[in-house]
Design a protein around this motif. Structure first.
Motif, PDB file in Angstrom:
ATOM      1  N   VAL A  21       0.849  -1.201   0.000  1.00 52.14           N
ATOM      2  CA  VAL A  21       0.000   0.000   0.000  1.00 52.14           C
ATOM      3  C   VAL A  21       0.879   1.243   0.000  1.00 52.14           C
ATOM      4  N   TYR A  22       1.920   1.217   0.809  1.00 53.40           N
ATOM      5  CA  TYR A  22       2.853   2.339   0.906  1.00 53.40           C
ATOM      6  C   TYR A  22       3.533   2.581  -0.445  1.00 53.40           C
ATOM      7  N   VAL A  23       4.079   1.524  -1.036  1.00 54.74           N
ATOM      8  CA  VAL A  23       4.773   1.633  -2.325  1.00 54.74           C
ATOM      9  C   VAL A  23       3.833   2.169  -3.397  1.00 54.74           C
ATOM     10  N   SER A  24       2.642   1.584  -3.494  1.00 54.66           N
ATOM     11  CA  SER A  24       1.700   1.964  -4.555  1.00 54.66           C
ATOM     12  C   SER A  24       1.267   3.421  -4.457  1.00 54.66           C
ATOM     13  N   ASN A  25       1.269   3.969  -3.246  1.00 51.10           N
ATOM     14  CA  ASN A  25       0.768   5.330  -3.071  1.00 51.10           C
ATOM     15  C   ASN A  25       1.843   6.406  -3.131  1.00 51.10           C
ATOM     16  N   VAL A  26       3.069   6.107  -2.729  1.00 51.94           N
ATOM     17  CA  VAL A  26       4.111   7.138  -2.822  1.00 51.94           C
ATOM     18  C   VAL A  26       4.827   7.102  -4.166  1.00 51.94           C
ATOM     19  N   LEU A  27       4.855   5.948  -4.807  1.00 51.23           N
ATOM     20  CA  LEU A  27       5.616   5.802  -6.045  1.00 51.23           C
ATOM     21  C   LEU A  27       5.156   6.766  -7.152  1.00 51.23           C
ATOM     22  N   PRO A  28       3.848   6.952  -7.377  1.00 49.80           N
ATOM     23  CA  PRO A  28       3.447   7.881  -8.444  1.00 49.80           C
ATOM     24  C   PRO A  28       3.986   9.301  -8.251  1.00 49.80           C
ATOM     25  N   PHE A  29       4.127   9.752  -7.019  1.00 50.08           N
ATOM     26  CA  PHE A  29       4.653  11.100  -6.773  1.00 50.08           C
ATOM     27  C   PHE A  29       6.156  11.144  -7.022  1.00 50.08           C
ATOM     28  N   PHE A  30       6.865  10.060  -6.706  1.00 51.61           N
ATOM     29  CA  PHE A  30       8.273   9.974  -7.058  1.00 51.61           C
ATOM     30  C   PHE A  30       8.428   9.981  -8.577  1.00 51.61           C
ATOM     31  N   LYS A  31       7.513   9.290  -9.253  1.00 48.27           N
ATOM     32  CA  LYS A  31       7.552   9.263 -10.720  1.00 48.27           C
ATOM     33  C   LYS A  31       7.350  10.662 -11.300  1.00 48.27           C
ATOM     34  N   ASN A  32       6.427  11.423 -10.722  1.00 47.74           N
ATOM     35  CA  ASN A  32       6.201  12.795 -11.203  1.00 47.74           C
ATOM     36  C   ASN A  32       7.446  13.650 -11.021  1.00 47.74           C
ATOM     37  N   TYR A  33       8.179  13.371  -9.963  1.00 46.54           N
ATOM     38  CA  TYR A  33       9.407  14.118  -9.698  1.00 46.54           C
ATOM     39  C   TYR A  33      10.501  13.737 -10.690  1.00 46.54           C
ATOM     40  N   ASN A  34      10.591  12.455 -11.017  1.00 40.84           N
ATOM     41  CA  ASN A  34      11.651  11.972 -11.896  1.00 40.84           C
ATOM     42  C   ASN A  34      11.087  10.918 -12.840  1.00 40.84           C
ATOM     43  N   THR A  35      10.761  11.339 -14.044  1.00 40.38           N
ATOM     44  CA  THR A  35      10.140  10.425 -15.016  1.00 40.38           C
ATOM     45  C   THR A  35      11.132   9.384 -15.533  1.00 40.38           C
ATOM     46  N   LYS A  36      12.416   9.552 -15.233  1.00 42.51           N
ATOM     47  CA  LYS A  36      13.434   8.586 -15.660  1.00 42.51           C
ATOM     48  C   LYS A  36      13.744   7.570 -14.564  1.00 42.51           C
ATOM     49  N   MET A  37      13.066   7.677 -13.467  1.00 40.84           N
ATOM     50  CA  MET A  37      13.299   6.761 -12.362  1.00 40.84           C
ATOM     51  C   MET A  37      13.095   5.308 -12.795  1.00 40.84           C
ATOM     52  N   LYS A  38      13.877   4.417 -12.232  1.00 46.12           N
ATOM     53  CA  LYS A  38      13.734   2.992 -12.515  1.00 46.12           C
ATOM     54  C   LYS A  38      13.246   2.263 -11.274  1.00 46.12           C
ATOM     55  N   LEU A  39      12.513   1.181 -11.503  1.00 43.96           N
ATOM     56  CA  LEU A  39      12.023   0.343 -10.419  1.00 43.96           C
ATOM     57  C   LEU A  39      12.790  -0.966 -10.420  1.00 43.96           C
ATOM     58  N   ILE A  40      12.925  -1.556  -9.259  1.00 45.60           N
ATOM     59  CA  ILE A  40      13.500  -2.888  -9.206  1.00 45.60           C
ATOM     60  C   ILE A  40      12.430  -3.847  -8.700  1.00 45.60           C
ATOM     61  N   GLY A  41      12.286  -4.956  -9.420  1.00 42.25           N
ATOM     62  CA  GLY A  41      11.244  -5.918  -9.105  1.00 42.25           C
ATOM     63  C   GLY A  41      10.944  -6.768 -10.329  1.00 42.25           C
ATOM     64  N   ARG A  42       9.716  -7.237 -10.419  1.00 40.50           N
ATOM     65  CA  ARG A  42       9.321  -8.094 -11.548  1.00 40.50           C
ATOM     66  C   ARG A  42       8.442  -7.306 -12.513  1.00 40.50           C
ATOM     67  N   HIS A  43       8.762  -7.401 -13.797  1.00 38.21           N
ATOM     68  CA  HIS A  43       8.056  -6.637 -14.833  1.00 38.21           C
ATOM     69  C   HIS A  43       6.548  -6.788 -14.735  1.00 38.21           C
ATOM     70  N   GLU A  44       6.079  -8.013 -14.583  1.00 37.49           N
ATOM     71  CA  GLU A  44       4.643  -8.258 -14.655  1.00 37.49           C
ATOM     72  C   GLU A  44       3.884  -7.610 -13.496  1.00 37.49           C
ATOM     73  N   LYS A  45       4.573  -7.292 -12.417  1.00 32.63           N
ATOM     74  CA  LYS A  45       3.925  -6.647 -11.277  1.00 32.63           C
ATOM     75  C   LYS A  45       4.046  -5.124 -11.309  1.00 32.63           C
ATOM     76  N   LEU A  46       4.898  -4.619 -12.199  1.00 30.79           N
ATOM     77  CA  LEU A  46       5.226  -3.193 -12.165  1.00 30.79           C
ATOM     78  C   LEU A  46       4.950  -2.455 -13.460  1.00 30.79           C
ATOM     79  N   ASN A  47       4.511  -3.159 -14.499  1.00 30.62           N
ATOM     80  CA  ASN A  47       4.317  -2.520 -15.807  1.00 30.62           C
ATOM     81  C   ASN A  47       3.333  -1.363 -15.769  1.00 30.62           C
ATOM     82  N   HIS A  48       2.337  -1.412 -14.875  1.00 33.37           N
ATOM     83  CA  HIS A  48       1.305  -0.381 -14.855  1.00 33.37           C
ATOM     84  C   HIS A  48       1.835   0.978 -14.406  1.00 33.37           C
ATOM     85  N   PHE A  49       3.059   1.015 -13.859  1.00 26.17           N
ATOM     86  CA  PHE A  49       3.638   2.302 -13.471  1.00 26.17           C
ATOM     87  C   PHE A  49       4.299   3.015 -14.653  1.00 26.17           C
TER      88      PHE A  49
END
Length: 367
Positions: A21-49
């Motif tokens: 819940v924490y990751v899903s809710n803060v991550l979009p704001f980090f993305k707005n700050y840095n559109t080049k940001m990369k995530l670490i994890g599994r593609h199939e769980k993170l593609n929607h970002f």
């Protein structure tokens, strides 16, 4: 505000119940700050970002292998954010590493773990404190407990409260007759959302619920939302239900999609939260956002977070907690008082504010 070029955000736990819940809710704001940001994890769980993903196949987030594999994947980052204390041991000290430590449950409750698990957890906490450029935590309670165990954290830790996705809960529509059938739950109910971990105190809740008058139990069965397998096989919950004669009163939903969860909250008569230990305790906030009063355990962190907006009771005492549940069900003035002014909570506990404070500190503290 400046800009940090190469950010990697550890999103491996995006599907976990609390951290997710924490990751899903803060991550979009980090993305707005840095559109080049990369995530670490599994593609199939993170593609929607819609961000680049550094593929990491392993599901386990505490295994020893991660301490070897992850540093190799993170070696080109200017800044790495970990939303949990599982920072790899072999990550170099000369990195900008920011960590959220939600609580120190393992250290405050050593009797609940084997010696191996306790000492491994303690080593992980120590490593996170040592490696972190700065540490975020989600309540003053958690901050104080972390400093108690690791005094060296005092100069680099900030409390940044969690938020609640108010609009999602407020805009949800109540369940309809077809939904009750589909979800196999009654049309009136008390609600518990959580898991079977001992500190969530589900057994204590069941013992308190069993003490309610038969007419109340018949009118308001208890709906338990969470992964059904965990509830029915873990911590001997099923025998407790049978022993207390509650088989017809307890309804397990199993895992539900977010859209159903919002509506289940919306249709509840009362939310119950008997947890004996929390770093923040978000579910009662979700209930309040849904317009549902909550009875919660009387522990310091919940007093800190919720003030006068919930009904408190000693959840370690089933008789006392049962009395509080009865009041929460039947005393309309008390129910209304808990919900009055709840918007002040939502102004304070806001994911955008959470993320903005974190980003500002990250920029200030980055080397």
């Amino acid at each position: 505000m400046g800009f940090i070029e190469k950010i990697i955000f550890d999103a491996r736990m995006v599907r976990a119940s609390g951290i997710g819940v924490y990751v899903s809710n803060v991550l979009p704001f980090f993305k707005n700050y840095n559109t080049k940001m990369k995530l670490i994890g599994r593609h199939e769980k993170l593609n929607h970002f819609n961000l680049d993903v550094v593929q990491y196949e392993r599901e386990a987030v505490y295994d020893l292998v991660q301490h070897i594999l992850l540093p190799r994947l993170l070696n080109k980052a200017d800044m790495i954010f970990f939303p949990h204390f599982n920072v790899p041991f072999f990550l170099p000290l000369n990195r900008n590493i920011f960590v959220t430590i939600h609580d120190v449950f393992h250290l405050d409750n050593p009797d609940l773990f084997s010696k191996v698990k306790y000492w491994y957890a303690k080593l992980l906490y120590w490593n996170a404190v040592k490696k972190a450029t700065h540490i975020f935590t989600v309540s003053e309670f958690s901050k104080e407990r972390l400093i108690y165990h690791f005094p060296q954290a005092k100069g680099k830790i900030t409390t940044v409260y969690n938020g609640v996705n108010v609009s999602a809960f407020q805009s949800a529509t109540p369940l309809e007759s077809s939904d009750f059938e589909r979800l196999s739950i009654p049309d009136k109910y008390l609600l518990f959302v959580g898991n079977v971990k001992p500190h969530k105190n589900l057994k204590g809740l069941l013992e308190a619920y069993a003490l309610l008058p038969e007419a109340i139990k018949a009118t308001y069965p208890l709906v338990i939302v969470g992964k059904k397998d965990g509830f029915l096989t873990g911590d001997d919950i099923l025998p407790v239900i049978e022993k207390l004669g509650l088989m017809s009163n307890i309804h397990f939903t199993g895992y539900v999609a977010d859209e159903d969860l919002y509506r289940i909250y919306k249709s509840a008569h009362l939310f119950v939260f008997p947890s004996l230990y929390e770093g923040f305790g978000l579910p009662p906030m979700e209930a309040l956002a849904s317009g549902v009063p909550a009875v919660v355990s009387d522990i310091p962190v919940l007093r800190e977070v919720y003030g006068d907006h919930v009904l408190y009771a000693d959840a370690a005492n089933p008789t006392v907690f049962a009395e509080a549940i009865l009041k929460g069900i039947s005393e309309e003035a008390l129910r209304t008082a808990c919900l009055n002014g709840k918007e002040q909570l939502f102004d304070k506990y806001n994911w955008e504010i959470t993320a903005q404070k974190m980003i500002a500190i990250i920029e200030r503290e980055s080397k």
